[in-house]
Write a protein that holds these residues in place. Structure first.
Motif, PDB file in Angstrom:
ATOM      1  N   SER A  97       0.863  -1.181   0.000  1.00  0.00           N
ATOM      2  CA  SER A  97       0.000   0.000   0.000  1.00  0.00           C
ATOM      3  C   SER A  97       0.895   1.224   0.000  1.00  0.00           C
ATOM      4  O   SER A  97       2.108   1.129   0.225  1.00  0.00           O
ATOM      5  CB  SER A  97      -0.928   0.013   1.226  1.00  0.00           C
ATOM      6  OG  SER A  97      -0.178   0.134   2.419  1.00  0.00           O
ATOM      7  N   GLU A  98       0.314   2.372  -0.221  1.00  0.00           N
ATOM      8  CA  GLU A  98       1.102   3.598  -0.353  1.00  0.00           C
ATOM      9  C   GLU A  98       1.905   3.869   0.921  1.00  0.00           C
ATOM     10  O   GLU A  98       1.354   3.929   2.007  1.00  0.00           O
ATOM     11  CB  GLU A  98       0.172   4.780  -0.631  1.00  0.00           C
ATOM     12  CG  GLU A  98       0.910   6.084  -0.914  1.00  0.00           C
ATOM     13  CD  GLU A  98      -0.039   7.206  -1.265  1.00  0.00           C
ATOM     14  OE1 GLU A  98       0.428   8.353  -1.369  1.00  0.00           O
ATOM     15  OE2 GLU A  98      -1.249   6.935  -1.430  1.00  0.00           O
ATOM     16  N   GLY A  99       3.227   3.978   0.757  1.00  0.00           N
ATOM     17  CA  GLY A  99       4.087   4.285   1.890  1.00  0.00           C
ATOM     18  C   GLY A  99       4.384   3.114   2.795  1.00  0.00           C
ATOM     19  O   GLY A  99       4.968   3.295   3.866  1.00  0.00           O
ATOM     20  N   GLY A 100       4.016   1.908   2.413  1.00  0.00           N
ATOM     21  CA  GLY A 100       4.259   0.744   3.259  1.00  0.00           C
ATOM     22  C   GLY A 100       3.486  -0.464   2.771  1.00  0.00           C
ATOM     23  O   GLY A 100       3.477  -0.767   1.586  1.00  0.00           O
ATOM     24  N   PHE A 101       2.780  -1.123   3.679  1.00  0.00           N
ATOM     25  CA  PHE A 101       1.966  -2.267   3.280  1.00  0.00           C
ATOM     26  C   PHE A 101       0.867  -2.484   4.311  1.00  0.00           C
ATOM     27  O   PHE A 101       0.875  -1.881   5.399  1.00  0.00           O
ATOM     28  CB  PHE A 101       2.809  -3.531   3.094  1.00  0.00           C
ATOM     29  CG  PHE A 101       3.476  -4.060   4.337  1.00  0.00           C
ATOM     30  CD1 PHE A 101       3.004  -5.207   4.964  1.00  0.00           C
ATOM     31  CD2 PHE A 101       4.604  -3.449   4.872  1.00  0.00           C
ATOM     32  CE1 PHE A 101       3.621  -5.733   6.099  1.00  0.00           C
ATOM     33  CE2 PHE A 101       5.236  -3.972   5.999  1.00  0.00           C
ATOM     34  CZ  PHE A 101       4.752  -5.112   6.609  1.00  0.00           C
ATOM     35  N   GLU A 102      -0.089  -3.328   3.963  1.00  0.00           N
ATOM     36  CA  GLU A 102      -1.182  -3.634   4.874  1.00  0.00           C
ATOM     37  C   GLU A 102      -1.311  -5.134   5.037  1.00  0.00           C
ATOM     38  O   GLU A 102      -0.946  -5.913   4.155  1.00  0.00           O
ATOM     39  CB  GLU A 102      -2.503  -3.034   4.374  1.00  0.00           C
ATOM     40  CG  GLU A 102      -2.987  -3.592   3.053  1.00  0.00           C
ATOM     41  CD  GLU A 102      -4.262  -2.903   2.571  1.00  0.00           C
ATOM     42  OE1 GLU A 102      -4.393  -1.683   2.786  1.00  0.00           O
ATOM     43  OE2 GLU A 102      -5.111  -3.604   1.975  1.00  0.00           O
ATOM     44  N   VAL A 103      -1.810  -5.526   6.205  1.00  0.00           N
ATOM     45  CA  VAL A 103      -2.055  -6.940   6.480  1.00  0.00           C
ATOM     46  C   VAL A 103      -3.520  -7.097   6.870  1.00  0.00           C
ATOM     47  O   VAL A 103      -4.102  -6.224   7.519  1.00  0.00           O
ATOM     48  CB  VAL A 103      -1.146  -7.483   7.600  1.00  0.00           C
ATOM     49  CG1 VAL A 103       0.307  -7.446   7.156  1.00  0.00           C
ATOM     50  CG2 VAL A 103      -1.321  -6.731   8.909  1.00  0.00           C
ATOM     51  N   HIS A 104      -4.115  -8.205   6.455  1.00  0.00           N
ATOM     52  CA  HIS A 104      -5.506  -8.511   6.754  1.00  0.00           C
ATOM     53  C   HIS A 104      -5.549  -9.592   7.819  1.00  0.00           C
ATOM     54  O   HIS A 104      -4.924 -10.657   7.665  1.00  0.00           O
ATOM     55  CB  HIS A 104      -6.241  -8.963   5.488  1.00  0.00           C
ATOM     56  CG  HIS A 104      -6.365  -7.883   4.462  1.00  0.00           C
ATOM     57  ND1 HIS A 104      -7.570  -7.523   3.911  1.00  0.00           N
ATOM     58  CD2 HIS A 104      -5.444  -7.069   3.885  1.00  0.00           C
ATOM     59  CE1 HIS A 104      -7.391  -6.547   3.033  1.00  0.00           C
ATOM     60  NE2 HIS A 104      -6.091  -6.267   3.005  1.00  0.00           N
ATOM     61  N   LEU A 105      -6.281  -9.353   8.886  1.00  0.00           N
ATOM     62  CA  LEU A 105      -6.347 -10.268  10.019  1.00  0.00           C
ATOM     63  C   LEU A 105      -7.435 -11.325   9.812  1.00  0.00           C
ATOM     64  O   LEU A 105      -8.492 -11.044   9.250  1.00  0.00           O
ATOM     65  CB  LEU A 105      -6.629  -9.504  11.312  1.00  0.00           C
ATOM     66  CG  LEU A 105      -5.731  -8.302  11.626  1.00  0.00           C
ATOM     67  CD1 LEU A 105      -6.126  -7.689  12.964  1.00  0.00           C
ATOM     68  CD2 LEU A 105      -4.268  -8.705  11.628  1.00  0.00           C
ATOM     69  N   ALA A 106      -7.179 -12.525  10.328  1.00  0.00           N
ATOM     70  CA  ALA A 106      -8.179 -13.592  10.248  1.00  0.00           C
ATOM     71  C   ALA A 106      -9.337 -13.350  11.201  1.00  0.00           C
ATOM     72  O   ALA A 106     -10.456 -13.823  10.958  1.00  0.00           O
ATOM     73  CB  ALA A 106      -7.518 -14.935  10.558  1.00  0.00           C
ATOM     74  N   THR A 107      -9.089 -12.615  12.295  1.00  0.00           N
ATOM     75  CA  THR A 107     -10.132 -12.271  13.261  1.00  0.00           C
ATOM     76  C   THR A 107      -9.989 -10.806  13.644  1.00  0.00           C
ATOM     77  O   THR A 107      -8.879 -10.266  13.621  1.00  0.00           O
ATOM     78  CB  THR A 107     -10.030 -13.143  14.534  1.00  0.00           C
ATOM     79  OG1 THR A 107      -8.723 -12.987  15.102  1.00  0.00           O
ATOM     80  CG2 THR A 107     -10.264 -14.608  14.210  1.00  0.00           C
ATOM     81  N   PRO A 108     -11.063 -10.136  14.004  1.00  0.00           N
ATOM     82  CA  PRO A 108     -10.972  -8.728  14.389  1.00  0.00           C
ATOM     83  C   PRO A 108     -10.033  -8.520  15.573  1.00  0.00           C
ATOM     84  O   PRO A 108      -9.958  -9.359  16.481  1.00  0.00           O
ATOM     85  CB  PRO A 108     -12.419  -8.360  14.747  1.00  0.00           C
ATOM     86  CG  PRO A 108     -13.261  -9.346  13.997  1.00  0.00           C
ATOM     87  CD  PRO A 108     -12.467 -10.616  13.986  1.00  0.00           C
ATOM     88  N   LEU A 109      -9.343  -7.431  15.566  1.00  0.00           N
ATOM     89  CA  LEU A 109      -8.374  -7.122  16.609  1.00  0.00           C
ATOM     90  C   LEU A 109      -9.081  -6.939  17.948  1.00  0.00           C
ATOM     91  O   LEU A 109     -10.086  -6.234  18.049  1.00  0.00           O
ATOM     92  CB  LEU A 109      -7.607  -5.849  16.231  1.00  0.00           C
ATOM     93  CG  LEU A 109      -6.293  -5.574  16.951  1.00  0.00           C
ATOM     94  CD1 LEU A 109      -5.280  -6.683  16.678  1.00  0.00           C
ATOM     95  CD2 LEU A 109      -5.724  -4.228  16.496  1.00  0.00           C
ATOM     96  N   ALA A 110      -8.558  -7.565  19.003  1.00  0.00           N
ATOM     97  CA  ALA A 110      -9.191  -7.501  20.321  1.00  0.00           C
ATOM     98  C   ALA A 110      -8.592  -6.420  21.207  1.00  0.00           C
ATOM     99  O   ALA A 110      -9.168  -6.084  22.247  1.00  0.00           O
ATOM    100  CB  ALA A 110      -9.069  -8.854  21.020  1.00  0.00           C
ATOM    101  N   THR A 111      -7.429  -5.867  20.800  1.00  0.00           N
ATOM    102  CA  THR A 111      -6.734  -4.855  21.591  1.00  0.00           C
ATOM    103  C   THR A 111      -6.316  -3.712  20.684  1.00  0.00           C
ATOM    104  O   THR A 111      -5.890  -3.951  19.543  1.00  0.00           O
ATOM    105  CB  THR A 111      -5.483  -5.461  22.263  1.00  0.00           C
ATOM    106  OG1 THR A 111      -5.871  -6.575  23.062  1.00  0.00           O
ATOM    107  CG2 THR A 111      -4.768  -4.435  23.137  1.00  0.00           C
ATOM    108  N   ALA A 112      -6.410  -2.492  21.162  1.00  0.00           N
ATOM    109  CA  ALA A 112      -5.979  -1.320  20.393  1.00  0.00           C
ATOM    110  C   ALA A 112      -4.482  -1.093  20.581  1.00  0.00           C
ATOM    111  O   ALA A 112      -3.933  -1.322  21.667  1.00  0.00           O
ATOM    112  CB  ALA A 112      -6.753  -0.094  20.832  1.00  0.00           C
TER     113      ALA A 112
END
Length: 290
Positions: free
Chosen positions: A187-202
């Motif tokens: 992605s622009e300026g780096g990259f992105e990762v897609h999680l298998a489950t929603p993130l539980a911690t911020a």
């Protein structure tokens, strides 16, 4: 024999020199001789694995599997990870079968590795991918499934994950924050990762992260025959943080749970009609504490 990756099996089925039985001195697994019927019943689903009075190796009872499933010992065993141990089990194919068809199978004889809380250490928590340390380029909120990361996109590895709040000396391992990934893309300026489950911690922007991957738990693969055969797996010492050796415990291991399954060579599926007799399972410390 090469170890088959246990990821699909774990998800789908979701682990004595001179001594002849699990009741022998030094055995740390009290339920492994299956003579206590109530304890034996706790090893698995009653319709797939249950105590049986047929063809026993010793005593009056063994454990019979009539489907592809993990039999897990009900009693976790406290260990000293710096010491050496042997996991021993007697296996055979039943002389009298429940199912008419014969499905070629293997037996997986292994250990689930547990932390101080006696909960299983996540298979994504221990095995890092070298040189993948980076940071979150954008804050990550609870419920997010796509995260933005700084730097060069990670390369694809089998069953990848992302671990948060990492330490350069790997003192965070086992890292319980690790979340499996489904996709990695630039992605622009780096990259992105897609999680298998929603993130539980911020996590705030700048949080240090690294790529992890699935780790197979220690296991011996053996083929049962028409006669009782003893199978032995040796394990001792601790893998270096960030790595995994099948003959060593994972960092953070304080307890183990014996886990055994008959697995079809083809046609993997929960309840697939494979049949196995198991008896006299023992877990014995073979080295002395200093």
């Amino acid at each position: 024999m090469k170890t088959r990756n246990l990821f699909a099996l774990w998800v789908l089925l979701g682990g004595l020199c001179g001594l002849s039985g699990a009741g022998a001195a030094g055995n740390l697994l009290p339920s492994g001789d299956f003579e206590d019927e109530e304890a034996a019943k706790k090893w698995g689903d009653a319709h797939l694995v249950a105590p049986s009075g047929e063809e026993n190796h010793t005593g009056g009872w063994c454990l019979r599997f009539v489907g592809q499933t993990w039999g897990n010992a009900p009693d976790p065993i406290e260990i000293d990870p710096e010491q050496s141990y042997e996991l021993r089990a007697f296996i055979k194919e039943p002389g009298v079968r429940v199912h008419s068809e014969l499905i070629p199978m293997e037996t997986y004889i292994g250990l689930r590795l547990l932390g101080e809380n006696q909960e299983q250490i996540s298979p994504w928590a221990v095995l890092s991918v070298p040189h993948t340390e980076t940071t979150l380029a954008k804050e990550a909120a609870v419920g997010d499934t796509v995260l933005r990361l700084a730097g060069t996109p990670w390369e694809s590895v089998p069953q990848p994950a992302i671990a948060f709040d990492i330490k350069d000396d790997f003192s965070d391992i086992p890292n319980a924050t690790a979340v499996p990934l489904t996709e990695i893309r630039p992605s622009e300026g780096g990259f992105e990762v897609h999680l298998a489950t929603p993130l539980a911690t911020a996590y705030p922007a700048g949080t240090k992260v690294r790529q992890h991957r699935w780790a197979d738990f220690p296991v011996l693969i053996a083929e049962p025959g028409a006669e009782w055969q003893e199978k032995v797996m040796e394990i001792g010492g601790v893998s270096m943080p960030g790595t995994v050796e099948l003959s060593k415990f994972w960092p953070g291991t304080r307890y183990v749970r014996v886990s055994i399954a008959p697995i079809a060579k083809q046609g993997v599926g929960y309840g697939t009609p494979v049949e196995l007799l198991l008896d006299d399972v023992s877990f014995i410390q073979t080295s002395s504490s200093p």
